[in-house]
Design an enzyme around this catalytic site. Structure first.
Site, mmCIF file in Angstrom:
data_model
loop_
_atom_site.group_PDB
_atom_site.id
_atom_site.type_symbol
_atom_site.label_atom_id
_atom_site.label_comp_id
_atom_site.label_asym_id
_atom_site.label_seq_id
_atom_site.Cartn_x
_atom_site.Cartn_y
_atom_site.Cartn_z
ATOM 1 N N ASP A 199 0.856 -1.185 0.000
ATOM 2 C CA ASP A 199 0.000 0.000 0.000
ATOM 3 C C ASP A 199 0.897 1.241 0.000
ATOM 4 O O ASP A 199 1.700 1.414 0.939
ATOM 5 C CB ASP A 199 -0.878 -0.030 1.264
ATOM 6 C CG ASP A 199 -1.783 1.190 1.377
ATOM 7 O OD1 ASP A 199 -1.681 2.089 0.526
ATOM 8 O OD2 ASP A 199 -2.585 1.226 2.344
ATOM 9 N N GLU A 257 30.398 6.673 4.954
ATOM 10 C CA GLU A 257 30.422 5.254 5.326
ATOM 11 C C GLU A 257 30.360 4.408 4.068
ATOM 12 O O GLU A 257 30.192 3.193 4.133
ATOM 13 C CB GLU A 257 29.290 4.929 6.282
ATOM 14 C CG GLU A 257 27.911 5.327 5.809
ATOM 15 C CD GLU A 257 26.840 5.080 6.865
ATOM 16 O OE1 GLU A 257 26.679 3.922 7.273
ATOM 17 O OE2 GLU A 257 26.175 6.040 7.270
ATOM 18 N N CYS A 269 26.500 7.172 10.104
ATOM 19 C CA CYS A 269 25.970 8.471 9.662
ATOM 20 C C CYS A 269 26.508 9.637 10.496
ATOM 21 O O CYS A 269 26.187 10.791 10.217
ATOM 22 C CB CYS A 269 24.448 8.458 9.714
ATOM 23 S SG CYS A 269 23.732 7.124 8.750
ATOM 24 N N THR A 315 13.866 3.247 1.984
ATOM 25 C CA THR A 315 14.619 4.264 2.729
ATOM 26 C C THR A 315 16.020 4.459 2.148
ATOM 27 O O THR A 315 16.902 4.965 2.829
ATOM 28 C CB THR A 315 14.712 3.926 4.233
ATOM 29 O OG1 THR A 315 15.581 2.792 4.410
ATOM 30 C CG2 THR A 315 13.362 3.593 4.832
ATOM 31 N N SER A 343 17.151 -0.842 15.274
ATOM 32 C CA SER A 343 17.882 0.403 14.969
ATOM 33 C C SER A 343 17.055 1.627 15.341
ATOM 34 O O SER A 343 17.588 2.629 15.811
ATOM 35 C CB SER A 343 18.309 0.455 13.492
ATOM 36 O OG SER A 343 17.213 0.688 12.635
ATOM 37 N N HIS A 353 18.735 13.649 12.512
ATOM 38 C CA HIS A 353 19.202 12.734 11.466
ATOM 39 C C HIS A 353 17.952 12.052 10.888
ATOM 40 O O HIS A 353 17.095 11.590 11.640
ATOM 41 C CB HIS A 353 20.161 11.697 12.051
ATOM 42 C CG HIS A 353 20.433 10.571 11.118
ATOM 43 N ND1 HIS A 353 20.981 10.780 9.870
ATOM 44 C CD2 HIS A 353 20.183 9.230 11.204
ATOM 45 C CE1 HIS A 353 21.088 9.614 9.249
ATOM 46 N NE2 HIS A 353 20.609 8.659 10.035
ATOM 47 N N LYS A 391 9.177 10.446 15.230
ATOM 48 C CA LYS A 391 9.285 9.538 16.373
ATOM 49 C C LYS A 391 10.244 10.124 17.410
ATOM 50 O O LYS A 391 9.986 10.079 18.615
ATOM 51 C CB LYS A 391 9.831 8.172 15.921
ATOM 52 C CG LYS A 391 8.855 7.282 15.166
ATOM 53 C CD LYS A 391 9.593 5.999 14.770
ATOM 54 C CE LYS A 391 8.817 5.124 13.819
ATOM 55 N NZ LYS A 391 7.721 4.386 14.440
ATOM 56 N N ASN A 446 17.466 8.696 2.274
ATOM 57 C CA ASN A 446 18.558 8.699 3.243
ATOM 58 C C ASN A 446 19.876 9.013 2.525
ATOM 59 O O ASN A 446 20.151 8.476 1.452
ATOM 60 C CB ASN A 446 18.664 7.338 3.942
ATOM 61 C CG ASN A 446 19.505 7.410 5.217
ATOM 62 O OD1 ASN A 446 20.113 8.439 5.516
ATOM 63 N ND2 ASN A 446 19.526 6.327 5.967
ATOM 64 N N SER A 468 24.840 4.858 13.485
ATOM 65 C CA SER A 468 24.579 3.519 14.015
ATOM 66 C C SER A 468 25.844 2.905 14.567
ATOM 67 O O SER A 468 26.956 3.220 14.156
ATOM 68 C CB SER A 468 24.010 2.626 12.911
ATOM 69 O OG SER A 468 22.676 2.967 12.661
HETATM 70 N N1 CAA Z 1 -0.738 3.005 5.731
HETATM 71 C C1 CAA Z 1 -0.102 3.867 6.563
HETATM 72 N N2 CAA Z 1 0.892 3.496 7.391
HETATM 73 C C2 CAA Z 1 1.295 2.205 7.359
HETATM 74 C C3 CAA Z 1 0.680 1.252 6.517
HETATM 75 C C4 CAA Z 1 -0.391 1.695 5.668
HETATM 76 N N3 CAA Z 1 -1.012 0.873 4.829
HETATM 77 N N4 CAA Z 1 1.284 0.073 6.710
HETATM 78 C C5 CAA Z 1 2.245 0.263 7.632
HETATM 79 N N5 CAA Z 1 2.255 1.546 8.025
HETATM 80 C C6 CAA Z 1 3.145 2.205 8.999
HETATM 81 C C7 CAA Z 1 3.434 1.359 10.217
HETATM 82 O O1 CAA Z 1 2.420 1.473 11.192
HETATM 83 C C8 CAA Z 1 4.763 1.967 10.657
HETATM 84 O O2 CAA Z 1 4.533 3.179 11.311
HETATM 85 P P1 CAA Z 1 4.976 3.337 12.867
HETATM 86 O O3 CAA Z 1 6.426 3.010 12.922
HETATM 87 O O4 CAA Z 1 4.688 4.759 13.167
HETATM 88 O O5 CAA Z 1 4.154 2.347 13.621
HETATM 89 C C9 CAA Z 1 5.438 2.326 9.343
HETATM 90 O O6 CAA Z 1 4.410 2.358 8.356
HETATM 91 C C10 CAA Z 1 6.483 1.317 8.904
HETATM 92 O O7 CAA Z 1 5.910 0.043 8.949
HETATM 93 P P2 CAA Z 1 6.737 -1.217 9.478
HETATM 94 O O8 CAA Z 1 7.394 -0.893 10.775
HETATM 95 O O9 CAA Z 1 5.874 -2.409 9.391
HETATM 96 O O10 CAA Z 1 7.828 -1.252 8.303
HETATM 97 P P3 CAA Z 1 8.940 -2.294 8.021
HETATM 98 O O11 CAA Z 1 9.110 -3.239 9.150
HETATM 99 O O12 CAA Z 1 8.685 -2.871 6.676
HETATM 100 O O13 CAA Z 1 10.250 -1.386 7.873
HETATM 101 C C11 CAA Z 1 12.003 -0.104 8.892
HETATM 102 C C12 CAA Z 1 10.495 -0.206 8.633
HETATM 103 C C13 CAA Z 1 12.408 -1.155 9.898
HETATM 104 C C14 CAA Z 1 12.315 1.287 9.439
HETATM 105 C C15 CAA Z 1 12.762 -0.335 7.554
HETATM 106 O O14 CAA Z 1 12.410 0.640 6.612
HETATM 107 C C16 CAA Z 1 14.266 -0.344 7.711
HETATM 108 O O15 CAA Z 1 14.876 -1.330 8.091
HETATM 109 N N6 CAA Z 1 14.929 0.819 7.375
HETATM 110 C C17 CAA Z 1 16.383 0.937 7.449
HETATM 111 C C18 CAA Z 1 16.881 1.142 8.868
HETATM 112 C C19 CAA Z 1 16.631 2.538 9.396
HETATM 113 O O16 CAA Z 1 16.415 3.474 8.660
HETATM 114 N N7 CAA Z 1 16.696 2.676 10.733
HETATM 115 C C20 CAA Z 1 16.513 3.966 11.363
HETATM 116 C C21 CAA Z 1 17.324 4.093 12.638
HETATM 117 S S1 CAA Z 1 19.057 3.742 12.318
HETATM 118 C C22 CAA Z 1 19.654 5.200 11.632
HETATM 119 O O17 CAA Z 1 19.048 6.228 11.717
HETATM 120 C C23 CAA Z 1 20.952 5.150 10.861
HETATM 121 C C24 CAA Z 1 20.664 5.129 9.423
HETATM 122 O O18 CAA Z 1 20.640 6.151 8.751
HETATM 123 C C25 CAA Z 1 20.408 3.845 8.787
#
Ligand code: CAA
Length: 385
Positions: A31, A83, A115, A158, A208, A242, A251, A279, A312
Site C-alpha cells: 500500500d 560510510e 551516519c 529508505t 535500529s 538525522h 518519532k 537517506n 549507528s
Molecule cells: N498506511 C499507513 N501506514 C502504514 C501502513 C499503511 N497501509 N502500513 C504500515 N504503516 C506504517 C506502520 O504502522 C509503521 O509506522 P509506525 O512506525 O509509526 O508504527 C510504518 O508504516 C512502517 O511500517 P513497518 O514498521 O511495518 O515497516 P517495516 O518493518 O517494513 O520497515 C524499517 C520499517 C524497519 C524502518 C525499515 O524501513 C528499515 O529497516 N529501514 C532501514 C533502517 C533505518 O532506517 N533505521 C533507522 C534508525 S538507524 C539510523 O538512523 C541510521 C541510518 O541512517 C540507517
C-alpha cells in the site's frame, strides 16, 4: 571578543535520477500509504555507478566553494564524512582534493562512524578553528554517501544518495555553532553495519529505531544540561534530526516529550528535502538543515536551532547553533531548487537495471558535475565537466 565559528556555506549534489516512492510501493505490492505516511517518503534518489561517493562529494564541494565566493587558498583542512568510501586506504577526501585542485598545504582525510562521520568532521573543523591552529584559514567538510539496502528489503524505500558540502569558517554566513554546548551518547550495538566487501548494509531495522530513540533522549538531556550550565536558553526554534526516513524525525521528537503541534512547527519544515531524496547517511542531518534554511532562513535569523546526529553502532550528538542574518542570501546561492529540478524521474524497471550495474556506463558528466568513469591499472578515473 568571542570568536564566531560555524557553517559559512552549504551546497548539495544529488544523482540525476529519482524514483517516485509510490511507483516503488506498487511494484512491491505494498500500500503506497505505508511508504508515504508510514515512512514519510516521497521520492528516492537513484545513483548510477558513475555517480559514486567521490563524484557527488566533489560536485557538492565545488558548489559550496562557489556559493561562498571562497578563494581555494583560504582552505587548510578537508574532511569527508562517509560510510561508503571507495578504497580501504585512500580517502574520498584525497580524490576530492585532487579533482578540485586544492592547495598542497592542507590536512586531507575521511572520518567514519556510520551516519555520524560528517558531524565528526564538522566538530573537528570547528575546534581546529577555535583552537587557533587554523591561523585564519577555513575548512571544507563534506558528507557523501550512497544508501543501499537492496531490492525487496524492508529498507529499500529508505535508500537514497547525495552529498552535502559545507565551508566552516569564522563569522559564518549561515549558522554559528554553540561551541562546547553539546550532548553525546554512544553504545556498542549492532543495529546497522556493513561488513567489508558488502555493497548493501546489514540492518536490524526495528532495533535500529529503538537504538536511535535511546540515543536521542540521552544526547538531548546532555545538551540541555550543558546549555543550562552556560546560561544558554534551551528554547529551540527548530530541531533538525538525522533523517533515515522522515517519520523517524517525528518519532524522535515525540520521544523527547514534544507534541504533534510542536512537530509541525519545529520539525516538519526541516523535512522537505529529505522526503525528496531519501537517506543520505552522513548527509541526512545537513540535508534537513539545507532544506530548512532554504525555506525559512529569513524568519529564523538570530534564532537558535538544535541538531541531532546519529551514527549507528552507535554514537550520537545533540548540538545547537544560531542562524546568521545573512543566511537567506547565502543559502540562495546554493540554488537548491535548481538542483532538484535538474533531475529525471525513472520507473522501477530502470531503477532495478541501475541497481544491478557494477561499472559505470560510458557517458560524459553533466555540466558542472564530476563523474566516475572506471578503473585503469587499479586507479579510479574521474572526469569533470
Ligand atoms: N498506511 C499507513 N501506514 C502504514 C501502513 C499503511 N497501509 N502500513 C504500515 N504503516 C506504517 C506502520 O504502522 C509503521 O509506522 P509506525 O512506525 O509509526 O508504527 C510504518 O508504516 C512502517 O511500517 P513497518 O514498521 O511495518 O515497516 P517495516 O518493518 O517494513 O520497515 C524499517 C520499517 C524497519 C524502518 C525499515 O524501513 C528499515 O529497516 N529501514 C532501514 C533502517 C533505518 O532506517 N533505521 C533507522 C534508525 S538507524 C539510523 O538512523 C541510521 C541510518 O541512517 C540507517
Amino acid at each position: 571578543m568571542k570568536t564566531r565559528i560555524g557553517i559559512d556555506s552549504l551546497a548539495v549534489a544529488v544523482p540525476r535520477r529519482y524514483l517516485d516512492i509510490t511507483d516503488l510501493a506498487r511494484a512491491r505490492g505494498v500500500d503506497p500509504a505505508k511508504y508515504t505516511q508510514g515512512l514519510g517518503a516521497r521520492e528516492m534518489a537513484v545513483a548510477d555507478p558513475g555517480e559514486d561517493t567521490v563524484s557527488l562529494a566533489a560536485t557538492a564541494a565545488r558548489r559550496a566553494i562557489d556559493a561562498a565566493g571562497l578563494d581555494k587558498s583560504e582552505l587548510g583542512l578537508i574532511v569527508v564524512g562517509t560510510e561508503t568510501g571507495v578504497d580501504h586506504s585512500k580517502p574520498v577526501a584525497s580524490f576530492v582534493h585532487g579533482l578540485l585542485d586544492l592547495p598542497r598545504a592542507m590536512r586531507v582525510y575521511d572520518t567514519q562512524h556510520a551516519c555520524y562521520g560528517g558531524t565528526a568532521g564538522l566538530m573537528t573543523a570547528v575546534e581546529w578553528i577555535a583552537s587557533g591552529a587554523a591561523d585564519g584559514r577555513s575548512a571544507l567538510v563534506i558528507c557523501s554517501d550512497i544508501a543501499r539496502y537492496g531490492i525487496d528489503t524492508a529498507g529499500e524505500p529508505t535508500q537514497g544518495a547525495g552529498a552535502i558540502a559545507m565551508i566552516v569558517a569564522q563569522n559564518p554566513a549561515l549558522l554559528e555553532l554553540d561551541i562546547g554546548i553539546s550532548g553525546t551518547s554512544s553504545t556498542h550495538v549492532h543495529d546497522f553495519w556493513r561488513p567489508l566487501g558488502h555493497r548493501e548494509a546489514q540492518v536490524d531495522g526495528h532495533y535500529s529505531v529503538q537504538c536511535y530513540l535511546d540515543a536521542v533522549a540521552d544526547a538531548y538531556a546532555g545538551w540541555k544540561t550543558a546549555a543550562t550550565e552556560r546560561d544558554v536558553s534551551a528554547a529551540l526554534a527548530r530541531i533538525c534530526y538525522h533523517v533515515p526516513f522522515c517519520k523517524m524525525a517525528k518519532k524522535a521528537h515525540l520521544h523527547l516529550g514534544f507534541d504533534e503541534a510542536s512537530f509541525e512547527t519545529q520539525v516538519a519544515p526541516t523535512l522537505g528535502l529529505c522526503a525528496r531524496i531519501g537517506n543520505v547517511y552522513t548527509g541526512s542531518l545537513y540535508l534537513g538543515l539545507a532544506g530548512l534554511l532554504d525555506a525559512q532562513a529569513t524568519d529564523l535569523a538570530r534564532r537558535r536551532i538544535g541538531l541531532f546526529s546519529y551514527g549507528s553502532g552507535c554514537t550520537s550528538e545533540f548540538f545547537s547553533g544560531t542562524v546568521a542574518n545573512a543566511a537567506a542570501e547565502r543559502i540562495a546561492a546554493a540554488r537548491i531548487a535548481d538542483v532538484l529540478a535538474d533531475r529525471e524521474r525513472i520507473g522501477v524497471e530502470e531503477y532495478e537495471r541501475i541497481m544491478a550495474m557494477t561499472a559505470p556506463a560510458d557517458e560524459p558528466p553533466q555540466p558542472g558535475r564530476f563523474r566516475f568513469t572506471g578503473v585503469e591499472a587499479h586507479r579510479r578515473q574521474y572526469l569533470r565537466a
